[in-house]
Structure formats: structure tokens, C-alpha cells
Write a protein that holds these residues in place. Structure first.
Motif, short mmCIF file in Angstrom:
data_model
loop_
_atom_site.label_atom_id
_atom_site.label_comp_id
_atom_site.label_asym_id
_atom_site.label_seq_id
_atom_site.Cartn_x
_atom_site.Cartn_y
_atom_site.Cartn_z
N GLU A 130 -0.43 -2.97 2.64
CA GLU A 130 -1.51 -2.31 3.37
C GLU A 130 -2.69 -3.24 3.61
O GLU A 130 -3.39 -3.13 4.61
CB GLU A 130 -1.94 -1.05 2.64
N LEU A 131 -2.91 -4.18 2.70
CA LEU A 131 -4.00 -5.16 2.84
C LEU A 131 -3.60 -6.36 3.69
O LEU A 131 -4.40 -7.26 3.92
CB LEU A 131 -4.46 -5.64 1.46
N GLY A 132 -2.34 -6.40 4.13
CA GLY A 132 -1.86 -7.51 4.95
C GLY A 132 -1.64 -8.79 4.17
O GLY A 132 -1.66 -9.88 4.73
N LEU A 133 -1.39 -8.68 2.87
CA LEU A 133 -1.27 -9.85 2.00
C LEU A 133 0.16 -10.38 1.86
O LEU A 133 0.35 -11.52 1.45
CB LEU A 133 -1.83 -9.53 0.60
N VAL A 134 1.15 -9.55 2.14
CA VAL A 134 2.54 -9.94 1.93
C VAL A 134 3.04 -10.74 3.13
O VAL A 134 2.95 -10.29 4.27
CB VAL A 134 3.44 -8.71 1.68
N ASP A 135 3.53 -11.94 2.85
CA ASP A 135 4.02 -12.84 3.89
C ASP A 135 5.50 -12.66 4.18
O ASP A 135 5.94 -12.87 5.31
CB ASP A 135 3.77 -14.30 3.49
N GLU A 136 6.27 -12.33 3.14
CA GLU A 136 7.72 -12.16 3.31
C GLU A 136 8.21 -10.92 2.59
O GLU A 136 7.75 -10.60 1.49
CB GLU A 136 8.50 -13.35 2.75
N LEU A 137 9.16 -10.25 3.22
CA LEU A 137 9.90 -9.14 2.61
C LEU A 137 11.33 -9.62 2.42
O LEU A 137 11.94 -10.14 3.36
CB LEU A 137 9.91 -7.92 3.51
#
Length: 187
Positions: A130-137
């Protein structure tokens, strides 16, 4: 890079309606792949439930009864971990309780290493997404439908564009899907 990686059912759940995830037991081939991925990490941020699930690798000597188990335990114990919990007052091993916000702890973990950092636990990962912090799933999609439980991804209010950067099918029929957050010039 911040990575969110979990095993998931075909219908998108990391745990079933009763909280079980025994259907995610990895084959030897998949376990070796997980080991290689964990070796590449410089830090791990965990929610309480995932921390408690993984603590066995630091505290149970029987997890080292075979070569692969011992190798994973060694790698897992060496990774610095930050645990997010409202109920724990202490943690064990190479871990500490989070003292700051998700964004601040992610920034600190990334600053502390030149390697990638992983985040785990659906609730904690949801906050980071939600904070836009994840670069990869990274999903390890198991060939099972569980019909409900803990979702891999949170509901989102805006589209999150992704680029598929890798897939691999294991002999156990588990499919690894690796997605990178698509960035445009405005990000």
C-alpha cells in the motif's frame, strides 16, 4: 530491492480457512531453490506469525538432521531480521523488534545491506504494498484451490502495474512467478 515472496494457492491464498498451509511443503528441488534465494538476502522483515513459524529454524536442532535442513538453518540464522508485533516483548536469534514505521524499517533494512531484503507475512506485506515499497512479488503457486483464507495480496485502491520477469515450473507442478513493479517516468 524489497521482495515479497510466499507460497500461494491457485485461488490466491497463503493459508487456508483454518490458517493451515501444509499444502505448501516443498519438494527437494523447490527447497533447494528457496535456499538459493534466501542466500541472496541481506535482511528480512517479518510479521509475528511468520516469525513464530520460522523460529523453528533457529531453535529446533532436529531441523538440521539433513544436509539441506542444516544449510537452510545456517543461512536463515545469519540473516538480520526485524519483527513487527504488537504482542511480543522480545524475540530470539538474529532478530529485533521493529521500533519504527514500516516505511522507516524498510528504508533502514535496505540501507544496512547491498543485497535485497525480503518482507513476509500477509499483513505486513500488505502495508508495504500500500505504501508502494515492494519492488518484486514472487509467488510459488501450488496446484490447489483452498476456497478462502489469508490472501496473498491486499485489496488495493489503485492498479499496481507489474512486469512478469521470470517463470519456472518445478517437477512438483509448483509454478514460480516473479513480477517486478512497472515503473514509468512519473515514479
Amino acid at each position: 530491492m524489497l521482495i515479497y515472496s510466499m507460497s500461494v494457492s491457485v485461488d490466491g491464498f497463503i493459508a487456508d480457512r483454518e490458517g493451515g498451509f501444509e499444502w505448501t511443503g516443498p519438494s527437494e528441488e523447490l527447497f533447494r531453490f528457496h535456499l538459493a534465494q534466501v542466500r541472496e538476502l541481506g535482511g528480512y522483515l517479518l510479521g509475528r506469525r511468520l516469525y513464530e513459524t520460522m523460529l523453528v529454524w533457529e531453535t529446533d536442532p532436529s531441523m538440521r538432521d539433513n544436509e539441506l535442513g542444516a544449510a537452510f538453518a545456517d543461512v536463515w540464522c545469519a540473516i538480520p531480521k526485524v519483527v513487527f508485533s504488537r504482542t511480543l516483548d522480545r524475540v530470539q536469534g538474529n532478530a529485533r523488534l521493529a521500533k519504527a514505521s514500516v516505511a522507516e524499517e524498510v528504508a533502514a533494512a535496505l540501507d544496512a545491506t547491498d543485497k535485497d531484503v525480503s518482507i513476509g507475512g500477509a499483513g505486513l506485506a500488505a502495508a508495504a504494498i500500500e505504501l508502494g515499497l515492494v519492488d518484486e512479488l514472487r509467488m510459488f503457486r501450488y496446484p490447489v484451490v483452498v476456497g478462502g483464507g489469508t490472501p496473498f495480496l491486499p485489496p488495493v485502491t489503485e492498479d499496481v502495474r507489474l512486469d512478469l520477469v521470470e517463470t519456472r515450473t518445478f517437477g512438483s507442478r509448483v509454478i514460480h512467478e516473479r513480477y517486478r513493479r512497472a515503473r514509468d517516468g512519473s515514479d
